[in-house]
Scaffold this active site. Structure first.
Site, PDB file in Angstrom:
ATOM      1  N   GLU A  33       0.882  -1.331   0.012  1.00 49.50           N
ATOM      2  CA  GLU A  33      -0.011  -0.013  -0.060  1.00 49.50           C
ATOM      3  C   GLU A  33       0.969   1.205   0.085  1.00 49.50           C
ATOM      4  O   GLU A  33       0.264   2.470   0.120  1.00 49.50           O
ATOM      5  CB  GLU A  33      -1.236   0.137   1.093  1.00 49.50           C
ATOM      6  CG  GLU A  33      -1.812  -1.063   1.268  1.00 49.50           C
ATOM      7  CD  GLU A  33      -2.865  -1.112   0.092  1.00 49.50           C
ATOM      8  OE1 GLU A  33      -3.053  -0.517  -0.814  1.00 49.50           O
ATOM      9  OE2 GLU A  33      -3.613  -2.305   0.143  1.00 49.50           O
ATOM     10  N   HIS A  89      -2.566   1.994   8.138  1.00 52.13           N
ATOM     11  CA  HIS A  89      -3.787   1.282   7.499  1.00 52.13           C
ATOM     12  C   HIS A  89      -3.902   0.075   8.479  1.00 52.13           C
ATOM     13  O   HIS A  89      -2.877  -0.549   8.917  1.00 52.13           O
ATOM     14  CB  HIS A  89      -3.313   0.803   6.081  1.00 52.13           C
ATOM     15  CG  HIS A  89      -4.283  -0.133   5.487  1.00 52.13           C
ATOM     16  ND1 HIS A  89      -5.653   0.007   5.573  1.00 52.13           N
ATOM     17  CD2 HIS A  89      -3.975  -1.436   4.968  1.00 52.13           C
ATOM     18  CE1 HIS A  89      -6.001  -1.036   5.080  1.00 52.13           C
ATOM     19  NE2 HIS A  89      -5.164  -1.750   4.762  1.00 52.13           N
ATOM     20  N   HIS A 113      -7.177  -3.281   9.662  1.00 50.56           N
ATOM     21  CA  HIS A 113      -8.424  -3.649   9.487  1.00 50.56           C
ATOM     22  C   HIS A 113      -9.211  -4.048  10.590  1.00 50.56           C
ATOM     23  O   HIS A 113      -9.354  -5.216  11.031  1.00 50.56           O
ATOM     24  CB  HIS A 113      -8.231  -5.191   8.810  1.00 50.56           C
ATOM     25  CG  HIS A 113      -7.217  -5.312   7.750  1.00 50.56           C
ATOM     26  ND1 HIS A 113      -6.633  -6.448   6.936  1.00 50.56           N
ATOM     27  CD2 HIS A 113      -6.924  -4.176   6.712  1.00 50.56           C
ATOM     28  CE1 HIS A 113      -5.688  -6.086   5.973  1.00 50.56           C
ATOM     29  NE2 HIS A 113      -6.063  -4.752   5.748  1.00 50.56           N
ATOM     30  N   GLU A 169     -17.165  11.177  22.434  1.00 46.88           N
ATOM     31  CA  GLU A 169     -16.049  11.700  21.941  1.00 46.88           C
ATOM     32  C   GLU A 169     -15.675  11.942  20.251  1.00 46.88           C
ATOM     33  O   GLU A 169     -14.824  12.463  19.921  1.00 46.88           O
ATOM     34  CB  GLU A 169     -14.716  10.980  22.458  1.00 46.88           C
ATOM     35  CG  GLU A 169     -14.614   9.521  22.126  1.00 46.88           C
ATOM     36  CD  GLU A 169     -13.364   8.923  22.649  1.00 46.88           C
ATOM     37  OE1 GLU A 169     -12.494   9.603  23.112  1.00 46.88           O
ATOM     38  OE2 GLU A 169     -13.243   7.613  22.490  1.00 46.88           O
ATOM     39  N   HIS A 209     -12.703  -3.687   3.741  1.00 48.00           N
ATOM     40  CA  HIS A 209     -11.452  -4.135   3.833  1.00 48.00           C
ATOM     41  C   HIS A 209     -10.788  -3.355   5.270  1.00 48.00           C
ATOM     42  O   HIS A 209     -10.143  -4.174   5.908  1.00 48.00           O
ATOM     43  CB  HIS A 209     -10.708  -3.253   2.652  1.00 48.00           C
ATOM     44  CG  HIS A 209      -8.986  -3.592   2.558  1.00 48.00           C
ATOM     45  ND1 HIS A 209      -8.368  -3.903   1.321  1.00 48.00           N
ATOM     46  CD2 HIS A 209      -8.207  -3.656   3.578  1.00 48.00           C
ATOM     47  CE1 HIS A 209      -7.221  -3.772   1.378  1.00 48.00           C
ATOM     48  NE2 HIS A 209      -7.045  -3.673   2.986  1.00 48.00           N
TER      49      HIS A 209
HETATM   50  O1  2HA Z   1      -0.465  -5.466   3.578  1.00 45.64           O
HETATM   51  O2  2HA Z   1      -3.282  -4.822   4.574  1.00 45.64           O
HETATM   52  O3  2HA Z   1      -4.061  -3.741   2.302  1.00 45.64           O
HETATM   53  C1  2HA Z   1      -1.668  -6.025   3.937  1.00 45.64           C
HETATM   54  C2  2HA Z   1      -2.930  -5.143   3.701  1.00 45.64           C
HETATM   55  C3  2HA Z   1      -2.867  -4.604   2.292  1.00 45.64           C
HETATM   56 ZN    ZN Z   2      -5.223  -3.911   4.095  1.00 46.21          ZN
END
Ligand code: 2HA
Ligand code: ZN
Length: 271
Positions: free
Chosen positions: A115, A138, A140, A168, A209
Site C-alpha cells: 500500500e 492502515h 483492518h 468523543e 477492507h
Molecule cells: O498489507 O493490509 O491492504 C496487507 C494489507 C493490504
Molecule cells: Zn489492508
C-alpha cells in the site's frame, strides 16, 4: 552512530504493530504503517549508504529527500518487534521525486508495503494542509469493516452514525469520515482515490477492507482509528436492538461549542 534498534521512532512502530496485532485488527500480513522521520534525528542512526534504488512509478516530488520508516510487504505485525530489521525498512525519496532509496532494513530481501502508493500520496496530501503530518496507519479493525456491509456508505450518513455512537467522536473527527466503495487494493488507483479524500478527512474507510488514519504522530493516527472502531463496535453491538435514545444533533452541537470545535458544514441538522 547510535544503535537504530534503540531508536525511539523504531520502538514506537514496533509497539504499535504489536498492539494492532493483539487487538485482532491486523491478522496475518494485514495492515501497514509509515512514519516520516525527522531527518536530523534519523541521520544519527543511519550510515547514509544507499543499499538499493527502485523506481516508484509515480511522482511524489513534494516528498523528495524525505525519510520514511515503513512496514514490509507480506510481513506480519506480530513479528515486527522481534525482528525489526527484516520487517521494517527506511526509505528515502530520491531528489527526482520518483526513486525509492533503501537506507536500512528489509534485510531478508523484503520490499515496502503493497500500500505504499496510498501511504506516500496520503503523506503528500496531508503535508500540504498540515506540515506536522508524519504518520499514516492502515488497519483492518473488525467492527469498522463489518459496518461497511450493513450501513449505507454515503459519507455524511456514515459520519453522523459514528458521531452518535460515542460522545468523543465528533470531538476527535469533527471533519467527518471519508468512505470509499470496494476497490482493488495495493495500487495507485486506490491510493489516488484515498488521497483525494484525506485532505478533508483524516480517516478514510475502505469498504470490506479496512481504514487509513493519519496524524502528526503514532498516538494521533492510532487514536483516530481506535475512536472510529469503538463507535463502529457500539453500532454493531446495538444491531437489531430498538434504539430508545441517542445523541441528538442539538446535543452534538452543544458538545462542539463546549470543546471549541467546528463540525463539518452541513453534517448536523436543525442547527
Ligand atoms: O498489507 O493490509 O491492504 C496487507 C494489507 C493490504
Ligand atoms: Zn489492508
Amino acid at each position: 552512530m547510535y544503535n537504530i534498534l534503540e531508536a525511539p521512532f523504531l520502538r514506537e512502530v514496533c509497539g504499535a504493530a504489536a498492539n494492532l496485532y493483539r487487538l485482532g485488527w491486523d491478522e496475518r500480513n494485514g495492515g501497514n504503517i509509515s512514519v516520516r522521520l525527522d531527518r536530523e534525528l534519523a541521520g544519527r542512526y543511519l550510515s547514509g549508504a544507499v543499499r538499493s534504488r527502485t523506481e516508484l512509478g509515480f511522482d511524489v516530488s513534494p516528498l523528495a529527500g524525505e525519510l520514511f520508516l515503513v512496514t514490509g510487504s507480506g510481513k506480519y505485525f506480530k513479528n515486527v518487534a522481534d525482528c525489526p530489521q527484516n520487517n521494517l525498512g527506511i526509505l528515502r525519496i530520491g531528489e527526482d521525486g520518483h526513486t525509492l532509496e533503501l537506507l536500512w532494513g528489509f534485510e531478508d530481501g523484503g520490499r515496502p508495503t503493497s500500500e505504499l502508493p496510498t501511504h506516500l500520496l496520503n503523506h503528500m496530501e496531508r503535508m500540504a494542509v498540515d506540515p506536522e503530518q508524519r504518520v499514516v496507519v492502515h488497519s483492518h479493525p473488525t467492527n469498522t469493516v463489518a459496518m461497511t456491509f450493513v450501513h449505507p456508505l454515503e459519507e455524511r450518513t456514515f459520519t453522523r452514525t459514528l458521531w452518535r455512537m460515542s460522545t468523543e467522536c465528533i470531538v476527535v473527527f469533527p471533519e467527518g469520515i471519508g468512505v470509499l466503495p470496494w476497490m482493488v487494493c495495493g495500487n495507485l488507483e486506490i491510493g489516488q482515490a484515498t488521497a483525494a479524500k484525506i485532505r478533508e478527512t483524516r480517516a478514510v474507510i475502505w469498504a470490506a477492507h479496512g481504514v487509513f488514519g493519519v496524524g502528526k504522530d503514532l498516538d494521533e493516527a492510532f487514536g483516530l482509528i481506535e475512536t472510529v472502531e469503538k463507535a463502529a463496535e457500539i453500532y454493531m453491538k446495538i444491531g437489531e436492538h430498538a434504539i430508545l435514545q441517542s445523541i441528538t444533533d442539538q446535543e452534538l452541537s452543544s458538545l462542539c461549542a463546549a470543546f471549541g470545535i467546528t463540525p463539518r458544514a452541513g453534517y448536523l441538522e436543525f442547527v
